[in-house]
Design a protein around this motif. Structure first.
Motif, PDB file in Angstrom:
ATOM      1  N   ILE A 176       0.837  -1.208   0.000  1.00 50.83           N
ATOM      2  CA  ILE A 176       0.000   0.000   0.000  1.00 50.83           C
ATOM      3  C   ILE A 176       0.870   1.256   0.000  1.00 50.83           C
ATOM      4  CG2 ILE A 176      -1.634   1.348   1.387  1.00 50.83           C
ATOM      5  CD1 ILE A 176      -2.943  -1.350   2.132  1.00 50.83           C
ATOM      6  N   GLU A 177       1.892   1.280   0.838  1.00 55.14           N
ATOM      7  CA  GLU A 177       2.745   2.477   0.918  1.00 55.14           C
ATOM      8  C   GLU A 177       3.526   2.692  -0.369  1.00 55.14           C
ATOM      9  OE1 GLU A 177       4.822   3.656   4.261  1.00 55.14           O
ATOM     10  OE2 GLU A 177       3.159   3.241   5.627  1.00 55.14           O
ATOM     11  N   SER A 178       4.013   1.641  -0.971  1.00 64.99           N
ATOM     12  CA  SER A 178       4.733   1.810  -2.231  1.00 64.99           C
ATOM     13  C   SER A 178       3.781   2.261  -3.343  1.00 64.99           C
ATOM     14  CB  SER A 178       5.453   0.520  -2.622  1.00 64.99           C
ATOM     15  OG  SER A 178       4.539  -0.533  -2.827  1.00 64.99           O
ATOM     16  N   SER A 179       2.545   1.807  -3.292  1.00 61.90           N
ATOM     17  CA  SER A 179       1.553   2.268  -4.275  1.00 61.90           C
ATOM     18  C   SER A 179       1.217   3.739  -4.060  1.00 61.90           C
ATOM     19  CB  SER A 179       0.279   1.436  -4.175  1.00 61.90           C
ATOM     20  OG  SER A 179       0.547   0.096  -4.482  1.00 61.90           O
ATOM     21  N   LEU A 180       1.136   4.158  -2.801  1.00 63.55           N
ATOM     22  CA  LEU A 180       0.850   5.567  -2.515  1.00 63.55           C
ATOM     23  C   LEU A 180       1.992   6.478  -2.963  1.00 63.55           C
ATOM     24  CD1 LEU A 180      -0.924   5.333   0.952  1.00 63.55           C
ATOM     25  CD2 LEU A 180      -1.935   5.936  -1.252  1.00 63.55           C
ATOM     26  N   VAL A 181       3.217   5.980  -2.919  1.00 63.97           N
ATOM     27  CA  VAL A 181       4.349   6.758  -3.442  1.00 63.97           C
ATOM     28  C   VAL A 181       4.111   7.067  -4.913  1.00 63.97           C
ATOM     29  CG1 VAL A 181       6.804   6.663  -4.021  1.00 63.97           C
ATOM     30  CG2 VAL A 181       6.039   5.919  -1.772  1.00 63.97           C
ATOM     31  N   LEU A 182       3.680   6.063  -5.661  1.00 64.97           N
ATOM     32  CA  LEU A 182       3.408   6.263  -7.088  1.00 64.97           C
ATOM     33  C   LEU A 182       2.214   7.184  -7.312  1.00 64.97           C
ATOM     34  CD1 LEU A 182       3.954   2.627  -8.353  1.00 64.97           C
ATOM     35  CD2 LEU A 182       5.482   4.564  -8.621  1.00 64.97           C
ATOM     36  N   VAL A 183       1.145   6.978  -6.572  1.00 66.99           N
ATOM     37  CA  VAL A 183      -0.072   7.775  -6.750  1.00 66.99           C
ATOM     38  C   VAL A 183       0.206   9.246  -6.449  1.00 66.99           C
ATOM     39  CG1 VAL A 183      -2.380   8.195  -5.794  1.00 66.99           C
ATOM     40  CG2 VAL A 183      -1.668   5.875  -6.361  1.00 66.99           C
ATOM     41  N   PHE A 184       0.856   9.526  -5.319  1.00 66.01           N
ATOM     42  CA  PHE A 184       1.127  10.920  -4.970  1.00 66.01           C
ATOM     43  C   PHE A 184       2.174  11.536  -5.897  1.00 66.01           C
ATOM     44  CE2 PHE A 184      -0.575   9.714  -0.670  1.00 66.01           C
ATOM     45  CZ  PHE A 184      -1.735  10.469  -0.797  1.00 66.01           C
ATOM     46  N   GLY A 185       3.091  10.734  -6.412  1.00 69.62           N
ATOM     47  CA  GLY A 185       4.065  11.246  -7.372  1.00 69.62           C
ATOM     48  C   GLY A 185       3.410  11.681  -8.665  1.00 69.62           C
ATOM     49  N   VAL A 186       2.478  10.877  -9.150  1.00 67.90           N
ATOM     50  CA  VAL A 186       1.740  11.238 -10.358  1.00 67.90           C
ATOM     51  C   VAL A 186       0.843  12.441 -10.081  1.00 67.90           C
ATOM     52  CG1 VAL A 186      -0.070  10.447 -11.942  1.00 67.90           C
ATOM     53  CG2 VAL A 186       1.840   8.945 -11.369  1.00 67.90           C
ATOM     54  N   GLY A 187       0.237  12.468  -8.904  1.00 71.76           N
ATOM     55  CA  GLY A 187      -0.601  13.614  -8.538  1.00 71.76           C
ATOM     56  C   GLY A 187       0.188  14.903  -8.495  1.00 71.76           C
ATOM     57  N   TYR A 188       1.390  14.858  -7.917  1.00 76.84           N
ATOM     58  CA  TYR A 188       2.244  16.047  -7.862  1.00 76.84           C
ATOM     59  C   TYR A 188       2.595  16.522  -9.261  1.00 76.84           C
ATOM     60  CZ  TYR A 188       6.607  18.666  -7.649  1.00 76.84           C
ATOM     61  OH  TYR A 188       7.576  19.606  -7.848  1.00 76.84           O
ATOM     62  N   ALA A 189       3.072  15.620 -10.088  1.00 75.97           N
ATOM     63  CA  ALA A 189       3.472  15.996 -11.445  1.00 75.97           C
ATOM     64  C   ALA A 189       2.277  16.531 -12.236  1.00 75.97           C
ATOM     65  CB  ALA A 189       4.101  14.804 -12.161  1.00 75.97           C
ATOM     66  N   ALA A 190       1.123  15.909 -12.089  1.00 70.07           N
ATOM     67  CA  ALA A 190      -0.056  16.336 -12.843  1.00 70.07           C
ATOM     68  C   ALA A 190      -0.542  17.710 -12.396  1.00 70.07           C
ATOM     69  CB  ALA A 190      -1.174  15.304 -12.688  1.00 70.07           C
ATOM     70  N   VAL A 191      -0.653  17.921 -11.105  1.00 71.67           N
ATOM     71  CA  VAL A 191      -1.177  19.201 -10.610  1.00 71.67           C
ATOM     72  C   VAL A 191      -0.226  20.344 -10.951  1.00 71.67           C
ATOM     73  CG1 VAL A 191      -1.753  20.497  -8.520  1.00 71.67           C
ATOM     74  CG2 VAL A 191      -2.607  18.190  -8.816  1.00 71.67           C
TER      75      VAL A 191
END
Length: 117
Positions: A20-35
């Motif tokens: 879960i934590e490694s998946s959240l790293v990816l999700v928040f990384g994509v969110g940061y780049a997108a926003v």
């Protein structure tokens, strides 16, 4: 003599939290780049940029916690954190380079001039 690699064991009950934590790293990384990208491109207002930075902070926290959970050594942790600081500046550098290129090469450079005979 064979080289022996000593790896820390990860408990079976830690598999799901690590996943879960490694998946959240990816999700928040994509969110940061997108926003940040969409804000800089004008699709979102600049008011959204703090949300992007919040995503970066969450990504950094979850990456640090993930590294602790998999028992990374200190050198690897430092490299991961330096990488996260670099990741904070990469979108800004990208858009700075795009803006500088647009200023240097104006729209008249896009027109192909016909050869006069």
């Amino acid at each position: 003599m064979e080289a022996l690699a000593l790896r820390p064991e990860i408990a079976l009950d830690q598999f799901l939290p690590i996943f879960i934590e490694s998946s959240l790293v990816l999700v928040f990384g994509v969110g940061y780049a997108a926003v940040i990208t969409l804000s800089k491109m004008g699709y979102f207002s600049k008011k959204w940029m703090p949300v992007g930075y919040l995503f970066w902070a969450l990504q950094t926290y979850f990456l640090y916690d993930f590294a602790i959970m998999i028992q990374s050594n200190h050198f690897t942790m430092k490299i991961l954190m330096v990488t996260m600081v670099a990741y904070l500046f990469i979108p800004h550098l990208y858009f700075y380079l795009i803006t500088a290129a647009d200023e240097r090469y104006g729209p008249e450079d896009d027109v192909i001039q016909e050869k006069q005979s």
